[in-house]
Write an enzyme that holds these catalytic residues in place. Sequence first.
Site, PDB file in Angstrom:
ATOM      1  CG  ASN A 195       0.490 -16.964  45.147  1.00 17.78           C
ATOM      2  OD1 ASN A 195      -0.068 -18.028  45.032  1.00 17.78           O
ATOM      3  ND2 ASN A 195       1.212 -16.880  46.118  1.00 17.78           N
ATOM      4  CD1 TRP A 196      -4.612 -15.658  40.911  1.00 16.84           C
ATOM      5  CD2 TRP A 196      -5.418 -17.400  39.417  1.00 16.84           C
ATOM      6  NE1 TRP A 196      -4.918 -15.059  39.624  1.00 16.84           N
ATOM      7  CE2 TRP A 196      -5.646 -16.096  38.798  1.00 16.84           C
ATOM      8  CE3 TRP A 196      -6.126 -18.491  39.003  1.00 16.84           C
ATOM      9  CZ2 TRP A 196      -6.203 -15.878  37.744  1.00 16.84           C
ATOM     10  CZ3 TRP A 196      -6.693 -18.560  37.740  1.00 16.84           C
ATOM     11  CH2 TRP A 196      -6.842 -17.180  37.189  1.00 16.84           C
ATOM     12  CE  LYS A 197      -1.248 -15.684  48.575  1.00 11.71           C
ATOM     13  NZ  LYS A 197      -0.976 -14.825  49.866  1.00 11.71           N
ATOM     14  CD  GLU A 247       0.087 -17.373  51.959  1.00  8.86           C
ATOM     15  OE1 GLU A 247      -0.195 -17.972  51.037  1.00  8.86           O
ATOM     16  OE2 GLU A 247      -0.138 -16.104  52.081  1.00  8.86           O
ATOM     17  CD  GLU A 296       5.556 -12.693  48.290  1.00  9.09           C
ATOM     18  OE1 GLU A 296       4.918 -12.273  47.600  1.00  9.09           O
ATOM     19  OE2 GLU A 296       5.308 -13.890  48.716  1.00  9.09           O
ATOM     20  N   GLY A 311      -0.830 -11.420  45.292  1.00 13.78           N
ATOM     21  CA  GLY A 311      -1.712 -12.289  45.691  1.00 13.78           C
ATOM     22  C   GLY A 311      -3.219 -11.689  45.734  1.00 13.78           C
ATOM     23  N   GLY A 312      -3.892 -11.538  46.629  1.00 15.77           N
ATOM     24  CA  GLY A 312      -5.279 -10.760  46.680  1.00 15.77           C
ATOM     25  C   GLY A 312      -5.675 -10.046  45.543  1.00 15.77           C
TER      26      GLY A 312
HETATM   27  P1  PGA Z   1      -0.977 -10.205  48.818  1.00 17.87           P
HETATM   28  O1  PGA Z   1      -0.171 -11.543  48.692  1.00 17.87           O
HETATM   29  O2  PGA Z   1      -0.646  -9.655  47.414  1.00 17.87           O
HETATM   30  O3  PGA Z   1      -2.290 -10.757  48.758  1.00 17.87           O
HETATM   31  O4  PGA Z   1      -0.531  -9.655  50.010  1.00 17.87           O
HETATM   32  C1  PGA Z   1       1.169 -11.657  48.090  1.00 17.87           C
HETATM   33  C2  PGA Z   1       1.699 -12.848  48.260  1.00 17.87           C
HETATM   34  O5  PGA Z   1       1.583 -13.798  48.905  1.00 17.87           O
HETATM   35  O6  PGA Z   1       2.360 -13.403  47.093  1.00 17.87           O
END
Ligand code: PGA
Length: 252
Positions: free
Chosen positions: A11-13, A99, A169, A236-237
Amino acid sequence: MENRIPLIAGNWKMFKTCSEAVETAEQLARLVANVTDREAMIAPPFTAISLVSETLRGSRVSLGAQNLFWETEGAYTGEISSDMLVSAGCKYVIIGHSERRQFFDETDETVNKKINAAIRSKLIPILCVGESEKERESKDTFSVLDKQIIKGLKEFTSEEMKTLVIAYEPVWAIGTGKTATSDQAQEVHLFLRSLIEKKFGKTLAKSVRILYGGSVNPGNISELMAMPDVDGALVGGASLSAETFSKIVCYP
Ligand code: PGA
């Protein structure tokens, strides 16, 4: 792990311009070209989806979106429909990420409508659920998850849910560097699978993929994936670098 093909989703957000997205997707496609026993997916920001779709054509990496709006079309400034995502090449869509719940007023009711829109367009929904730190401390984890699943999946049939993916999550583990231990993840995943069994029956409970998300990295993925009810990860990150993400996808 029954016959559930592991899914490692990135997930590149709200990261990456179009050119950065294409470059990362190109590198990733190259790095995971030989992986056959698991699926990799990336969800770029909307602006880069079509370009990344072109880049990934013929590769082993699937494309996803980070959100959608439930109406099919209309005067909804700033929104994107499920059919638009399909036409841009998406196979998956992430729904109800914490989020979005925290910053954009997403509720279990809107999550329910979005999942409905996704399945109507034959997009695979990845439903995100998870408790906050406070909820875990007050031992409300299971009741919070129960509510998110029951309300989020209200009124669907097991047939409609047959492609469903769930991502557990824990909010306290997202972007914090704190990961749930593999035992904590397994305990919750087993609980989620039993909820699905109660609501939709044994067959769906056996086939539904449940991903873990929250500070997943190349160092903790193998231990998480060794758990019988962990069927993949939502990253994510660590998905922003093709090299790092490919190490997660290619966990031993
Ligand atoms: P993170 O994010 O790997 O940066 O903790 C996970 C996510 O929000 O899907």
